[in-house]
Write a protein that holds these residues in place. Structure first.
Motif, PDB file in Angstrom:
ATOM      1  N   UNK A  44      -1.075  -2.631  -6.323  1.00  9.69           N
ATOM      2  CA  UNK A  44       0.279  -2.704  -5.811  1.00  9.69           C
ATOM      3  C   UNK A  44       0.436  -1.815  -4.577  1.00  9.69           C
ATOM      4  N   UNK A  45       1.424  -2.142  -3.760  1.00  9.22           N
ATOM      5  CA  UNK A  45       1.734  -1.316  -2.597  1.00  9.22           C
ATOM      6  C   UNK A  45       2.253   0.039  -3.084  1.00  9.22           C
ATOM      7  N   UNK A  46       1.777   1.100  -2.444  1.00  5.64           N
ATOM      8  CA  UNK A  46       2.185   2.436  -2.850  1.00  5.64           C
ATOM      9  C   UNK A  46       2.631   3.250  -1.637  1.00  5.64           C
ATOM     10  N   UNK A  47       3.483   4.211  -1.905  1.00  5.42           N
ATOM     11  CA  UNK A  47       3.939   5.108  -0.859  1.00  5.42           C
ATOM     12  C   UNK A  47       2.843   6.099  -0.506  1.00  5.42           C
ATOM     13  N   UNK A  48       2.654   6.336   0.775  1.00  5.94           N
ATOM     14  CA  UNK A  48       1.646   7.281   1.247  1.00  5.94           C
ATOM     15  C   UNK A  48       2.318   8.546   1.800  1.00  5.94           C
ATOM     16  N   UNK A  49       3.213   8.366   2.738  1.00  7.14           N
ATOM     17  CA  UNK A  49       3.881   9.510   3.367  1.00  7.14           C
ATOM     18  C   UNK A  49       5.221   9.042   3.902  1.00  7.14           C
ATOM     19  N   UNK A  50       6.276   9.752   3.491  1.00 10.94           N
ATOM     20  CA  UNK A  50       7.631   9.355   3.866  1.00 10.94           C
ATOM     21  C   UNK A  50       8.352  10.550   4.470  1.00 10.94           C
ATOM     22  N   UNK A  51       8.968  10.338   5.634  1.00 14.93           N
ATOM     23  CA  UNK A  51       9.727  11.394   6.305  1.00 14.93           C
ATOM     24  C   UNK A  51      11.189  10.961   6.412  1.00 14.93           C
ATOM     25  N   UNK A  52      12.088  11.740   5.843  1.00 14.04           N
ATOM     26  CA  UNK A  52      13.500  11.383   5.866  1.00 14.04           C
ATOM     27  C   UNK A  52      14.186  11.997   7.080  1.00 14.04           C
ATOM     28  N   UNK A  53      15.402  11.566   7.326  1.00 16.43           N
ATOM     29  CA  UNK A  53      16.158  12.063   8.469  1.00 16.43           C
ATOM     30  C   UNK A  53      16.571  13.520   8.294  1.00 16.43           C
ATOM     31  N   UNK A  54      16.538  14.015   7.068  1.00 13.45           N
ATOM     32  CA  UNK A  54      16.897  15.417   6.816  1.00 13.45           C
ATOM     33  C   UNK A  54      15.710  16.352   6.986  1.00 13.45           C
ATOM     34  N   UNK A  55      14.540  15.769   7.266  1.00 16.86           N
ATOM     35  CA  UNK A  55      13.359  16.595   7.463  1.00 16.86           C
ATOM     36  C   UNK A  55      12.458  16.690   6.258  1.00 16.86           C
ATOM     37  N   UNK A  62      -2.603  11.849  -3.779  1.00 19.23           N
ATOM     38  CA  UNK A  62      -3.974  11.532  -3.390  1.00 19.23           C
ATOM     39  C   UNK A  62      -4.274  11.842  -1.923  1.00 19.23           C
ATOM     40  N   UNK A  63      -3.237  12.012  -1.097  1.00 16.74           N
ATOM     41  CA  UNK A  63      -3.470  12.268   0.329  1.00 16.74           C
ATOM     42  C   UNK A  63      -2.999  13.651   0.751  1.00 16.74           C
ATOM     43  N   UNK A  64      -2.403  14.403  -0.166  1.00 10.68           N
ATOM     44  CA  UNK A  64      -1.870  15.729   0.152  1.00 10.68           C
ATOM     45  C   UNK A  64      -2.970  16.609   0.743  1.00 10.68           C
ATOM     46  N   UNK A  65      -2.667  17.221   1.865  1.00  7.65           N
ATOM     47  CA  UNK A  65      -3.623  18.107   2.514  1.00  7.65           C
ATOM     48  C   UNK A  65      -4.579  17.404   3.456  1.00  7.65           C
ATOM     49  N   UNK A  66      -4.604  16.086   3.409  1.00 12.05           N
ATOM     50  CA  UNK A  66      -5.503  15.331   4.299  1.00 12.05           C
ATOM     51  C   UNK A  66      -4.740  14.506   5.337  1.00 12.05           C
ATOM     52  N   UNK A  67      -3.567  14.019   4.952  1.00 14.95           N
ATOM     53  CA  UNK A  67      -2.761  13.172   5.835  1.00 14.95           C
ATOM     54  C   UNK A  67      -1.541  13.951   6.322  1.00 14.95           C
ATOM     55  N   UNK A  68      -1.118  13.661   7.551  1.00 15.14           N
ATOM     56  CA  UNK A  68       0.083  14.267   8.110  1.00 15.14           C
ATOM     57  C   UNK A  68       0.920  13.201   8.788  1.00 15.14           C
ATOM     58  N   UNK A  69       2.187  13.123   8.401  1.00 12.12           N
ATOM     59  CA  UNK A  69       3.100  12.168   9.018  1.00 12.12           C
ATOM     60  C   UNK A  69       4.015  12.914   9.972  1.00 12.12           C
ATOM     61  N   UNK A  70       4.301  12.295  11.102  1.00 13.16           N
ATOM     62  CA  UNK A  70       5.233  12.888  12.055  1.00 13.16           C
ATOM     63  C   UNK A  70       6.104  11.785  12.629  1.00 13.16           C
ATOM     64  N   UNK A  71       7.332  12.153  12.969  1.00 11.55           N
ATOM     65  CA  UNK A  71       8.272  11.177  13.482  1.00 11.55           C
ATOM     66  C   UNK A  71       8.895  11.680  14.766  1.00 11.55           C
ATOM     67  N   UNK A  72       9.191  10.736  15.655  1.00  4.04           N
ATOM     68  CA  UNK A  72       9.869  11.050  16.908  1.00  4.04           C
ATOM     69  C   UNK A  72      11.057  10.118  17.017  1.00  4.04           C
ATOM     70  N   UNK A  73      12.233  10.665  16.804  1.00  5.21           N
ATOM     71  CA  UNK A  73      13.444   9.846  16.807  1.00  5.21           C
ATOM     72  C   UNK A  73      13.715   9.277  18.189  1.00  5.21           C
TER      73      UNK A  73
END
Length: 121
Positions: A44-55, A62-73
């Motif tokens: 099934x599709x699973x969440x990997x990394x989610x960044x909300x508008x509140x920060x 499974x990806x903690x410490x290896x993956x980094x998500x960043x957003x540019x509004x």
């Protein structure tokens, strides 16, 4: 009409790195959540990394410490830096955003078309 276009997937050896990017286009008023999901074959599709508008940022264990998500509004872009990749990370990665469309003030949940990531030697 709002579209998400992803880039950056491909084949990488175990221990390698990849960076996925996703940019939203269209008449966007504001973006709430930006992030990445993945779907491995037969799973099934699973969440990997989610960044909300509140920060707030949430990562799959499974990806903690290896993956980094960043957003540019300002550029409507979300990226996923993936390091120390493992064969278990092989999947199609999907960009996700929920947002408000300008003028019509419609709320939309939008998905990218998916970009494949294969981790193999």
């Amino acid at each position: 009409q709002v579209q998400l276009v992803e880039s950056g997937g491909g084949l990488v050896q175990p221990g390698g790195s990849l960076t996925l990017s996703c940019v939203a286009s269209g008449n966007i008023f504001s973006i709430n959540t930006m992030g990445w999901y993945r779907q491995a074959p037969g799973k099934q599709r699973e969440s990997v990394a989610i960044a909300t508008s509140t920060g707030t940022i949430n990562y799959a264990d499974s990806v903690m410490g290896r993956f980094t998500v960043s957003r540019n509004i300002n550029t409507h872009t979300v990226t996923l830096q993936m390091n120390d990749l493992e064969p278990e990370d092989t999947a199609v990665y999907y960009c996700y955003m929920d947002l408000w469309v300008a003028v019509t003030v419609r709320y939309l949940e939008v998905w990218g078309q998916g970009t494949p990531v294969t981790v193999s030697s």
